[in-house]
Design a protein around this motif. Sequence first.
Motif, mmCIF file in Angstrom:
data_model
loop_
_atom_site.group_PDB
_atom_site.id
_atom_site.type_symbol
_atom_site.label_atom_id
_atom_site.label_comp_id
_atom_site.label_asym_id
_atom_site.label_seq_id
_atom_site.Cartn_x
_atom_site.Cartn_y
_atom_site.Cartn_z
ATOM 1 N N HIS A 129 0.834 -1.203 0.000
ATOM 2 C CA HIS A 129 0.000 0.000 0.000
ATOM 3 C C HIS A 129 0.869 1.253 0.000
ATOM 4 O O HIS A 129 0.605 2.225 -0.718
ATOM 5 N N SER A 130 1.912 1.232 0.823
ATOM 6 C CA SER A 130 2.801 2.383 0.930
ATOM 7 C C SER A 130 3.522 2.661 -0.384
ATOM 8 O O SER A 130 3.653 3.808 -0.822
ATOM 9 N N ALA A 131 3.967 1.592 -1.048
ATOM 10 C CA ALA A 131 4.661 1.745 -2.328
ATOM 11 C C ALA A 131 3.716 2.278 -3.401
ATOM 12 O O ALA A 131 4.104 3.122 -4.223
ATOM 13 N N VAL A 132 2.479 1.794 -3.408
ATOM 14 C CA VAL A 132 1.489 2.299 -4.367
ATOM 15 C C VAL A 132 1.311 3.805 -4.211
ATOM 16 O O VAL A 132 1.160 4.539 -5.190
ATOM 17 N N MET A 133 1.372 4.283 -2.971
ATOM 18 C CA MET A 133 1.203 5.709 -2.690
ATOM 19 C C MET A 133 2.490 6.503 -2.862
ATOM 20 O O MET A 133 2.522 7.711 -2.617
ATOM 21 N N GLY A 134 3.558 5.838 -3.298
ATOM 22 C CA GLY A 134 4.806 6.538 -3.571
ATOM 23 C C GLY A 134 5.556 6.997 -2.341
ATOM 24 O O GLY A 134 6.383 7.919 -2.411
ATOM 25 N N GLU A 135 5.326 6.358 -1.205
ATOM 26 C CA GLU A 135 5.985 6.760 0.031
ATOM 27 C C GLU A 135 7.404 6.200 0.117
ATOM 28 O O GLU A 135 7.698 5.136 -0.432
ATOM 29 N N ASP B 12 4.728 -7.653 -3.492
ATOM 30 C CA ASP B 12 5.604 -6.973 -4.445
ATOM 31 C C ASP B 12 4.800 -6.066 -5.369
ATOM 32 O O ASP B 12 3.599 -6.258 -5.606
ATOM 33 N N MET B 13 5.484 -5.075 -5.909
ATOM 34 C CA MET B 13 4.913 -4.180 -6.909
ATOM 35 C C MET B 13 5.099 -4.806 -8.287
ATOM 36 O O MET B 13 6.088 -5.467 -8.541
ATOM 37 N N ASP B 14 4.174 -4.652 -9.167
ATOM 38 C CA ASP B 14 3.028 -3.786 -9.144
ATOM 39 C C ASP B 14 1.766 -4.543 -8.745
ATOM 40 O O ASP B 14 0.782 -3.938 -8.323
ATOM 41 N N ASP B 15 1.780 -5.843 -8.895
ATOM 42 C CA ASP B 15 0.532 -6.605 -8.916
ATOM 43 C C ASP B 15 0.214 -7.390 -7.656
ATOM 44 O O ASP B 15 -0.625 -8.280 -7.657
ATOM 45 N N HIS C 206 1.920 -9.608 -5.797
ATOM 46 C CA HIS C 206 2.286 -11.015 -5.729
ATOM 47 C C HIS C 206 3.454 -11.208 -4.760
ATOM 48 O O HIS C 206 3.867 -10.276 -4.077
ATOM 49 N N GLU C 207 4.000 -12.422 -4.700
ATOM 50 C CA GLU C 207 5.046 -12.724 -3.742
ATOM 51 C C GLU C 207 6.314 -11.912 -4.017
ATOM 52 O O GLU C 207 6.592 -11.547 -5.161
ATOM 53 N N PRO C 208 7.078 -11.610 -2.958
ATOM 54 C CA PRO C 208 8.374 -10.943 -3.137
ATOM 55 C C PRO C 208 9.230 -11.695 -4.143
ATOM 56 O O PRO C 208 9.322 -12.931 -4.113
ATOM 57 N N GLY C 209 9.838 -10.927 -5.050
ATOM 58 C CA GLY C 209 10.650 -11.529 -6.095
ATOM 59 C C GLY C 209 9.975 -11.547 -7.443
ATOM 60 O O GLY C 209 10.587 -11.942 -8.436
ATOM 61 N N THR C 210 8.717 -11.112 -7.501
ATOM 62 C CA THR C 210 7.981 -11.096 -8.769
ATOM 63 C C THR C 210 7.802 -9.685 -9.316
ATOM 64 O O THR C 210 7.195 -9.509 -10.368
ATOM 65 N N GLY C 211 8.314 -8.687 -8.596
ATOM 66 C CA GLY C 211 8.101 -7.300 -9.008
ATOM 67 C C GLY C 211 9.329 -6.443 -8.826
ATOM 68 O O GLY C 211 10.458 -6.925 -8.883
ATOM 69 N N SER C 212 9.110 -5.172 -8.550
ATOM 70 C CA SER C 212 10.183 -4.181 -8.605
ATOM 71 C C SER C 212 10.705 -3.719 -7.254
ATOM 72 O O SER C 212 11.620 -2.891 -7.190
ATOM 73 N N ILE C 213 10.155 -4.214 -6.148
ATOM 74 C CA ILE C 213 10.607 -3.758 -4.834
ATOM 75 C C ILE C 213 11.960 -4.382 -4.493
ATOM 76 O O ILE C 213 12.196 -5.572 -4.726
ATOM 77 N N ASP C 214 12.842 -3.549 -3.945
ATOM 78 C CA ASP C 214 14.163 -3.998 -3.492
ATOM 79 C C ASP C 214 14.000 -4.548 -2.077
ATOM 80 O O ASP C 214 14.022 -3.802 -1.097
ATOM 81 N N TRP C 215 13.854 -5.855 -1.982
ATOM 82 C CA TRP C 215 13.527 -6.449 -0.692
ATOM 83 C C TRP C 215 14.691 -6.447 0.286
ATOM 84 O O TRP C 215 14.487 -6.369 1.505
ATOM 85 N N ALA C 216 15.897 -6.510 -0.204
ATOM 86 C CA ALA C 216 17.046 -6.428 0.705
ATOM 87 C C ALA C 216 17.044 -5.088 1.431
ATOM 88 O O ALA C 216 17.296 -5.018 2.646
#
Length: 257
Positions: free
Chosen positions: A178-184, A204-207, A209-219
């Motif tokens: 939610h926070s990432a969708v809002m650009g925080e 994960d962003m955008d859709d 799904h599980e971490p590793g399927t999108g654009s968020i830097d999980w580390a």
Amino acid sequence: MSARYPLSSCIEWQFTEAGDLDARLRAASAAGLELAEFHLWRDKPVDALSKALAETGMRLTGVCVDPRRSIVDPAEREEMVAAVRDTIAATQQLGKPDLIVASGFRIEGLSEEEHFSNAVAALRAAADVAEEAGVTLLLEPLNTRLFAAMYLVSTKLGLDLVEAVNSPNLRLLYDVWHSAVMGESMAEVLAGRIHLVAHVQMADMDDRHEPGTGSIDWATVMQTLQDLGYSGAIGLEYFPTLPMEQSLALTRQKLGC
């Protein structure tokens, strides 16, 4: 190295191949998890869930207050507090999990100050009920992509409300997606106030799904949580794209948990 946080499966969306919610709880336990969460409870097999919790040793980290009622509409305040009471009573046999509260929608014609003061009044009344029962309420900011007219779509505003209510039985649920969708910026919005956060959820962003399927830097996400001093669980509130065993393995790899 990031801390190894305990993981909580959202069995509303995960382990669905197992069947009913109590069967999903057992499947999550068989997969090595000790924590789970789900959304509304009135349409759920509460007795069967209670039995599954007792047999597996699993613990629930969160259930939504049901029915959902507005915290900003004074006309719904009594119903909102009644819903908290009902949910506390219904979830006693589920181990008194934390109870998740959403804000409801903005009311046309109300100022920001009026929205805020109405929310504080409702949350204070609900927190008094929770304090008496020994239960924690989790206020959850959402996002405008899913809910265009939702009042609480800002982590900062959510934390401001928790601070204003000033009850040990009201805390924030911070959702990375939610926070990432809002650009925080996670580090910025949580800086100095992580003690007000009792639960963190992830997808994960955008859709979603599980971490590793999108654009968020999980580390970076996990290191930020550690640097801020977060010590709770991580709720896996995502829609899996893989069989759950593989989805969980990918998630553990990305989160280091």
